[in-house]
Design an enzyme around this catalytic site. Structure first.
Site, PDB file in Angstrom:
ATOM      1  N   ARG A   1     -43.047 -78.244 -37.378  1.00  0.00           N
ATOM      2  CA  ARG A   1     -41.721 -78.669 -36.782  1.00  0.00           C
ATOM      3  C   ARG A   1     -42.595 -79.912 -35.611  1.00  0.00           C
ATOM      4  NH1 ARG A   1     -42.483 -76.547 -40.639  1.00  0.00           N
ATOM      5  NH2 ARG A   1     -40.601 -74.980 -41.341  1.00  0.00           N
TER       6      ARG A   1
ATOM      7  N   SER B   1     -31.243 -75.919 -40.615  1.00  0.00           N
ATOM      8  CA  SER B   1     -31.989 -74.657 -39.417  1.00  0.00           C
ATOM      9  C   SER B   1     -31.064 -75.231 -38.067  1.00  0.00           C
ATOM     10  CB  SER B   1     -33.344 -74.533 -39.385  1.00  0.00           C
ATOM     11  OG  SER B   1     -33.264 -73.660 -40.895  1.00  0.00           O
TER      12      SER B   1
ATOM     13  N   GLU C   1     -35.120 -77.083 -33.476  1.00  0.00           N
ATOM     14  CA  GLU C   1     -35.539 -77.871 -35.072  1.00  0.00           C
ATOM     15  C   GLU C   1     -35.179 -78.622 -34.279  1.00  0.00           C
ATOM     16  OE1 GLU C   1     -36.040 -77.370 -39.210  1.00  0.00           O
ATOM     17  OE2 GLU C   1     -37.235 -75.758 -37.874  1.00  0.00           O
TER      18      GLU C   1
END
Length: 337
Positions: free
Chosen positions: A164, A238, A333
């Site tokens: 990520r 998320s 994230e």
């Protein structure tokens, strides 16, 4: 390319937050973008790039020139018997691009179905799901340097992809605007159905013969069953990354919590952040108009009327709680602005 002053960003972020931009303008082409960057009336303002708004938490109003990237289009630039190369505008919606590939039977992104956001955000975040990461199909990324207006083409290696992560979230954060992405996809599919519940879902769907469409439909079904629709409840999917810890730390936690899931990596063990949050007692927690989703502890939600700062403070409480219980500090994230 008409500017809007004191513009509401409510419809431009999936949390549904009522933040405002000092100046808001849309760029529908690279030419538009360069003109915006060179405009003298906005030179003194900081710039903020907004794509699909699906991975951003607006903690307040943005005192900047907010550029909404709407550069779209999908062009097939080359092909042979095994591969096809596509140039895709950064403002193209990611799921629309995946559906295009599935319809053409171009393999490599089907496991990434229904991920919200734009194509331009995909390399920035190195999006991934169900055993696939977008870095595996990206050849180059095209971006404009905001300071000079110069075009630069980044190779896959130059993008410095990680979990990520990319160079666009690290040392080049806020310095470039991604305008297009060049992909290499496969005409001969290699299916990845061993992750999550894909195999189980394919069986439930009665699939006898694998296809890109069947795998994509299975992923869509799984995501819809686990993640709330931003159109119904404000969220950015998320909120935290799954932490990667050492084998020693994993064994330490496992001695106390034998049921802890873990997935071996080159550097240690990856632990599901959602499990850590749920075990810390946050699943379904609500604080006014914000909270933690009832079905997926990894998702923070805005029930309507909540603020980005309230969500930020809730996320910090979760981080502190998980760290106190497991000695693991979760990393967002989502990009906090």
């Amino acid at each position: 390319m008409v500017p809007v002053f004191n513009a509401s960003l409510h419809q431009y972020n999936t949390f549904g937050l009522h933040a405002k931009a000092k100046v808001f303008v849309e760029a529908r082409s690279v030419k538009d973008l360069i003109e915006i960057l060179e405009a003298k009336e906005w030179k003194s303002l900081p710039r903020f790039i907004l794509g699909g708004g699906s991975n951003v938490l607006l903690t307040g109003d943005i005192s900047a020139l907010v550029i909404h990237n709407r550069i779209d289009g999908i062009v097939e630039t080359a092909a042979d018997e095994e591969h096809v190369r596509l140039h895709v505008g950064a403002g193209e919606m990611w799921h629309d691009f995946v559906m295009y590939c599935v319809s053409k039977e171009y393999a490599g992104v089907e496991n990434l179905s229904l991920i919200p956001g734009t194509v331009g955000a995909a390399p920035m975040q190195n999006i991934g799901a169900y055993g696939m990461e977008v870095k595996n199909v990206i050849e180059t990324v095209e971006a404009i340097e905001m300071e000079t207006g110069d075009l630069r083409i980044f190779s896959n290696q130059e993008c410095q992809f990680g979990y990520r992560e990319s160079i666009f979230k690290k040392e080049l954060k806020g310095k470039y605007i991604i305008t297009g992405v060049n992909f290499v996809l496969n005409k001969i599919p290699q299916y990845h159905i061993e992750y999550g519940d894909i195999s189980k879902t394919l069986e439930e769907h009665g699939v006898k013969e694998l296809s890109l469409r069947a795998v994509s439909n299975a992923v869509i079904s799984i995501r819809r069953s686990k993640l709330p629709d931003p159109a119904q409840i404000g969220n950015a999917g998320s909120f935290f990354k799954n932490p990667e810890i050492s084998l020693g730390d994993y064994e330490r936690i496992k001695s106390k919590y034998p049921e802890i899931p873990g997935y071996p990596t080159d550097l240690g063990v990856k632990v599901p952040a959602g499990w850590l949050i749920e075990k810390s007692g946050w699943k379904g927690y609500r604080e006014g108009q914000v909270g933690v989703h009832t079905r997926q502890a990894l998702v923070l939600v805005n029930y309507g009327g909540g603020t980005g700062d309230q969500i930020r403070m809730l996320s910090q409480k979760i981080q502190d709680s998980v760290e106190s219980k497991f000695e693991i500090r979760l990393t967002p994230e989502v990009n906090l602005v």
